[in-house]
Motif scaffolding. Structure first.
Motif, PDB file in Angstrom:
ATOM      1  N   LYS A 139       3.121  10.385 -26.332  1.00 53.00           N
ATOM      2  CA  LYS A 139       3.007  11.062 -26.197  1.00 53.00           C
ATOM      3  C   LYS A 139       2.290  11.703 -24.806  1.00 53.00           C
ATOM      4  CE  LYS A 139      -0.725  14.585 -26.707  1.00 53.00           C
ATOM      5  NZ  LYS A 139      -0.178  16.090 -27.300  1.00 53.00           N
ATOM      6  N   LEU A 140       2.288  10.145 -23.501  1.00 50.94           N
ATOM      7  CA  LEU A 140       2.006  10.708 -22.650  1.00 50.94           C
ATOM      8  C   LEU A 140       3.118  10.985 -21.769  1.00 50.94           C
ATOM      9  CD1 LEU A 140       0.233   7.264 -21.220  1.00 50.94           C
ATOM     10  CD2 LEU A 140      -0.336   9.208 -21.013  1.00 50.94           C
ATOM     11  N   THR A 141       4.557  10.244 -22.408  1.00 58.17           N
ATOM     12  CA  THR A 141       5.866  10.498 -21.730  1.00 58.17           C
ATOM     13  C   THR A 141       5.749  11.894 -21.821  1.00 58.17           C
ATOM     14  OG1 THR A 141       6.906   9.035 -22.253  1.00 58.17           O
ATOM     15  CG2 THR A 141       8.167  10.709 -21.821  1.00 58.17           C
ATOM     16  N   LYS A 142       5.731  13.041 -22.830  1.00 55.32           N
ATOM     17  CA  LYS A 142       5.634  14.140 -23.249  1.00 55.32           C
ATOM     18  C   LYS A 142       4.619  15.007 -21.932  1.00 55.32           C
ATOM     19  CE  LYS A 142       6.659  14.799 -27.932  1.00 55.32           C
ATOM     20  NZ  LYS A 142       6.421  15.326 -29.104  1.00 55.32           N
ATOM     21  N   ALA A 143       3.171  14.514 -21.143  1.00 54.93           N
ATOM     22  CA  ALA A 143       2.463  15.013 -21.148  1.00 54.93           C
ATOM     23  C   ALA A 143       3.088  14.468 -19.446  1.00 54.93           C
ATOM     24  CB  ALA A 143       1.609  14.584 -20.996  1.00 54.93           C
ATOM     25  N   THR A 147       3.992  17.937 -16.730  1.00 54.71           N
ATOM     26  CA  THR A 147       3.765  17.818 -15.496  1.00 54.71           C
ATOM     27  C   THR A 147       4.912  17.646 -14.277  1.00 54.71           C
ATOM     28  OG1 THR A 147       1.695  15.858 -15.894  1.00 54.71           O
ATOM     29  CG2 THR A 147       2.650  15.989 -13.741  1.00 54.71           C
ATOM     30  N   ALA A 148       5.982  17.398 -14.457  1.00 53.08           N
ATOM     31  CA  ALA A 148       7.231  17.584 -13.768  1.00 53.08           C
ATOM     32  C   ALA A 148       8.060  18.940 -14.023  1.00 53.08           C
ATOM     33  CB  ALA A 148       7.809  16.074 -14.088  1.00 53.08           C
ATOM     34  N   ASN A 149       7.296  19.522 -15.081  1.00 53.10           N
ATOM     35  CA  ASN A 149       8.076  20.958 -15.399  1.00 53.10           C
ATOM     36  C   ASN A 149       9.750  20.976 -15.369  1.00 53.10           C
ATOM     37  OD1 ASN A 149       5.844  22.806 -14.222  1.00 53.10           O
ATOM     38  ND2 ASN A 149       6.296  22.426 -12.490  1.00 53.10           N
ATOM     39  N   LEU A 150       9.440  19.334 -16.458  1.00 51.34           N
ATOM     40  CA  LEU A 150      10.713  19.478 -17.215  1.00 51.34           C
ATOM     41  C   LEU A 150      10.636  19.981 -18.356  1.00 51.34           C
ATOM     42  CD1 LEU A 150      11.197  15.541 -16.508  1.00 51.34           C
ATOM     43  CD2 LEU A 150      12.142  17.622 -15.303  1.00 51.34           C
ATOM     44  N   ASP A 151      12.041  20.794 -19.099  1.00 52.58           N
ATOM     45  CA  ASP A 151      12.050  21.595 -20.589  1.00 52.58           C
ATOM     46  C   ASP A 151      11.765  20.207 -21.362  1.00 52.58           C
ATOM     47  OD1 ASP A 151      12.405  22.993 -22.745  1.00 52.58           O
ATOM     48  OD2 ASP A 151      14.103  24.418 -22.067  1.00 52.58           O
ATOM     49  N   THR A 152      11.296  20.014 -22.270  1.00 49.21           N
ATOM     50  CA  THR A 152      11.236  18.476 -22.989  1.00 49.21           C
ATOM     51  C   THR A 152      11.709  19.104 -24.230  1.00 49.21           C
ATOM     52  OG1 THR A 152       9.052  20.468 -24.562  1.00 49.21           O
ATOM     53  CG2 THR A 152       8.796  18.405 -23.143  1.00 49.21           C
ATOM     54  N   ASN A 157      16.999  17.933 -26.749  1.00 49.26           N
ATOM     55  CA  ASN A 157      18.245  18.133 -27.362  1.00 49.26           C
ATOM     56  C   ASN A 157      19.477  17.879 -26.501  1.00 49.26           C
ATOM     57  OD1 ASN A 157      17.033  20.546 -29.424  1.00 49.26           O
ATOM     58  ND2 ASN A 157      17.263  21.858 -27.481  1.00 49.26           N
ATOM     59  N   ALA A 158      18.764  17.199 -25.550  1.00 49.04           N
ATOM     60  CA  ALA A 158      20.532  16.118 -24.596  1.00 49.04           C
ATOM     61  C   ALA A 158      20.545  14.857 -25.048  1.00 49.04           C
ATOM     62  CB  ALA A 158      19.762  16.295 -23.776  1.00 49.04           C
ATOM     63  N   ALA A 159      19.073  14.389 -26.118  1.00 51.40           N
ATOM     64  CA  ALA A 159      19.559  12.973 -26.914  1.00 51.40           C
ATOM     65  C   ALA A 159      20.581  12.965 -27.838  1.00 51.40           C
ATOM     66  CB  ALA A 159      17.613  12.721 -27.580  1.00 51.40           C
ATOM     67  N   ALA A 160      20.701  11.958 -27.199  1.00 51.56           N
ATOM     68  CA  ALA A 160      22.535  11.905 -28.735  1.00 51.56           C
ATOM     69  C   ALA A 160      22.457  10.913 -29.660  1.00 51.56           C
ATOM     70  CB  ALA A 160      23.448  10.877 -27.730  1.00 51.56           C
TER      71      ALA A 160
END
Length: 438
Positions: A139-143, A147-152, A157-160
Motif C-alpha cells: 500500500k505504501l509503495t503504491k502511495a 506522490t512521485a507522479n508515476l504511472d502505477t 505492466n512493465a513487471a516481468a
C-alpha cells in the motif's frame, strides 16, 4: 542340518512365539492407522479464529486487511480505530483480542516505516508478521508512486513474470519437482533400512544380554562355536523381522482398503466451478499426471529394487554384528548406551547427507564419497540411485560394504567370544581393543 541352521531356526521360533512379538505384530498396524486417522481428523478440524484489532490513525490501511484463512489459522480483522487505544490494550491483556496492529499518524510515509507496532501477549508467528508487513509495504509503495507522479499501471505492466520451462537435451519436456520425488523414493528405502537396523539390531543385542544374564550362554557355547552362535542370532532375528514387516504390510493394506470402503470420504471441490472450466482443469491434471508417471517409469526401477535388497542385507548384517558384540560385552542394556552412540551416528549422518546433499548434487564429491563408505552407503547410495548412478560405483560400494561386513564379523566374533563369559564388570574401549588380540 548344520549347526548355524539349527541356531537360526531356534532364534526364529523363539522370536515369533514371543507374546510381545505377536501382540506388536498385529497391534502396530492398528496403532499406525489409528494415529494417521487421528492426525487427519485433527487437520480437518477448523482452527480457532484469531481476532486481530486494527487501530489505524492514518485511515489508509484498515480496508486492506480482510478476514482470511492462512497456514497459521483463520484471522478476523476488526476496525478499532475509533476506540481509545488504552482500552484496546486492556482488552488484549484480558485476551479478548489476539493482538492489535497499531498504525500511528506521521508526517510522511517514510517516517511511518519504523513506527508501526503489533501489540500482543504472545509473540506472533513470523509468517503472520511478514504477511502484514507485505500488505502495508504494498500500500505504501503504491502511495509513493502516486506522490512521485508515476504511472502505477505502467509499472505493473512493465513487471516481468518469468516461467522457466524445463526440457531435456533430447528435446522432451521435463517436470518441476522431479528431484524431490526421486529423493523421496530413495529416502523411503534408506529410512526403512535404518529403522530395520535399529529395531532388530537392538533385538539381537537384547537377546545376547538376556542369555548372558541367565547364564544360558555357558551351556550353549559348550556345543557350538561363538561365531556360529552370533551369526545364527543375527540371521534368525532378521528372518523374524522380515516376517513381521511382511505381516505389517498385509495388515496395513487390508486396513487401508477397509477404511476406504467403510469410512471413505468423497473429495469434491468446495467452490462452484463452471463445468467447462472443471473439464479443462481435469484434462490438464490428467496430462500432468501422465507425464509424471512416464518420468517415474523411466527411473531405474530394477536397479533400485535390487540395490535395496543388497544394501538391506549388507547394512543389516554389518550393524547387527556391532550390536551382537556390544551385547556380549555388557551385562545389561544400561551399560550398552556408551557403545550405541558410535553405531547410530553413521546412520543419522547418512540420512542428513542424503537430505541436504544428494538432492542438490547427487553426483557430487560428498554424495559419492559417503555412498562408498560402508557405514553410510546403505542410505546414501539408495538416495542417489534414482538420479542415475554408474554401475561401477554401485559395484565398488557393494564390494566395500560386504568386505567391511566380513571384517567386522571377524572383529565382532573376537569380542563376542571373550565377552559372553565376562560378568560383573563394565568393559571400556581399551579392554575391547585388548579382547581383539586374544
Amino acid at each position: 542340518m548344520s549347526i548355524i541352521t539349527l541356531i537360526i531356526k531356534r532364534e526364529f521360533i523363539a522370536k515369533v512365539r514371543n507374546k510381545s512379538f505377536i501382540v506388536m505384530t498385529f497391534l502396530s498396524p492398528l496403532l499406525f492407522v489409528g494415529i494417521a486417522a487421528f492426525v487427519g481428523y485433527l487437520s480437518s478440524m477448523k482452527a480457532d479464529t484469531k481476532r486481530i484489532g486494527i487501530h489505524d490513525e492514518t485511515g489508509l490501511f484498515v480496508k486492506e486487511f480482510v478476514s482470511k484463512n492462512t497456514k497459521d489459522g483463520e484471522y478476523e480483522y476488526l476496525d478499532l480505530s475509533q476506540i481509545d487505544i488504552k482500552f484496546i490494550k486492556d482488552s488484549i491483556t484480558n485476551e479478548r483480542y489476539e493482538g492489535l496492529l497499531y498504525i500511528p499518524k506521521t508526517a510522511n510515509s517514510k517516517a511511518l516505516e519504523n513506527k508501526i507496532q503489533f501489540i500482543s501477549n504472545d509473540s506472533p508467528s513470523i509468517s503472520f508478521i511478514e504477511s502484514v508487513q507485505d500488505e502495508i509495504a504494498s500500500k505504501l509503495t503504491k502511495a509513493n508512486y502516486q506522490t512521485a507522479n508515476l504511472d502505477t499501471l505502467a509499472i505493473q505492466n512493465a513487471a516481468a513474470n518469468i516461467t522457466i520451462n524445463l526440457s531435456k537435451s533430447s528435446g522432451e519436456q521435463s517436470l518441476k519437482g522431479l528431484n524431490e520425488i526421486k529423493i523421496a523414493i530413495g529416502g523411503a528405502f534408506g529410512y526403512l533400512i535404518m529403522m530395520f537396523i535399529i529395531i532388530y539390531g537392538n533385538m539381537v543385542m537384547r537377546s545376547v544380554i538376556e542369555e548372558k544374564t541367565n547364564r544360558i550362554i555357558e551351556i550353549i557355547i559348550s556345543s557350538v562355536k561363538p561365531f556360529q552362535l552370533m551369526m545364527g542370532k543375527i540371521i534368525g532375528t532378521s528372518l523374524a523381522g522380515i516376517l513381521q514387516f511382511f505381516i505389517w504390510a498385509i495388515v496395513g493394506l487390508l486396513l487401508m482398503v477397509s477404511a476406504s470402503l467403510f469410512f471413505g470420504v468423497t473429495i469434491s471441490p468446495t467452490a462452484k466451478i463452471p463445468p467447462e472450466m472443471l473439464h479443462v482443469a481435469q484434462q490438464e491434471f490428467a496430462a500432468t499426471a501422465q507425464m509424471y508417471i512416464k518420468e517415474l517409469w523411466n527411473l531405474p526401477i530394477a536397479t533400485i529394487l535390487i540395490s535395496f535388497v543388497v544394501y538391506f542385507i549388507g547394512g543389516y548384517f554389518l550393524y547387527s554384528s556391532f550390536y551382537a558384540a556390544i551385547g556380549a560385552a555388557v551385562d545389561n542394556e544400561t551399560d550398552s548406551q556408551q557403545f550405541l552412540l558410535p553405531i547410530i551416528m553413521p546412520l543419522v549422518l547418512g540420512v542428513y547427507i542424503g537430505i541436504f546433499t544428494v538432492i542438490h548434487d547427487p553426483n557430487g564429491t560428498i554424495a559419492t564419497v559417503f555412498s562408498m563408505i560402508p557405514l553410510t552407503s546403505p542410505i546414501v547410495m539408495l538416495m542417489r540411485i534414482p538420479f542415475g548412478v554408474p554401475l561401477w560405483q554401485i559395484s565398488i560400494s557393494v564390494a566395500l560394504l560386504f568386505g567391511t561386513f566380513f571384517g567386522v564379523v571377524w572383529f565382532a566374533a573376537k569380542i563376542y567370544r571373550v565377552g559372553i563369559l565376562m560378568y560383573g564388570k563394565k568393559p571400556t574401549w581399551k579392554e575391547l581393543y585388548r579382547w581383539l588380540h586374544y
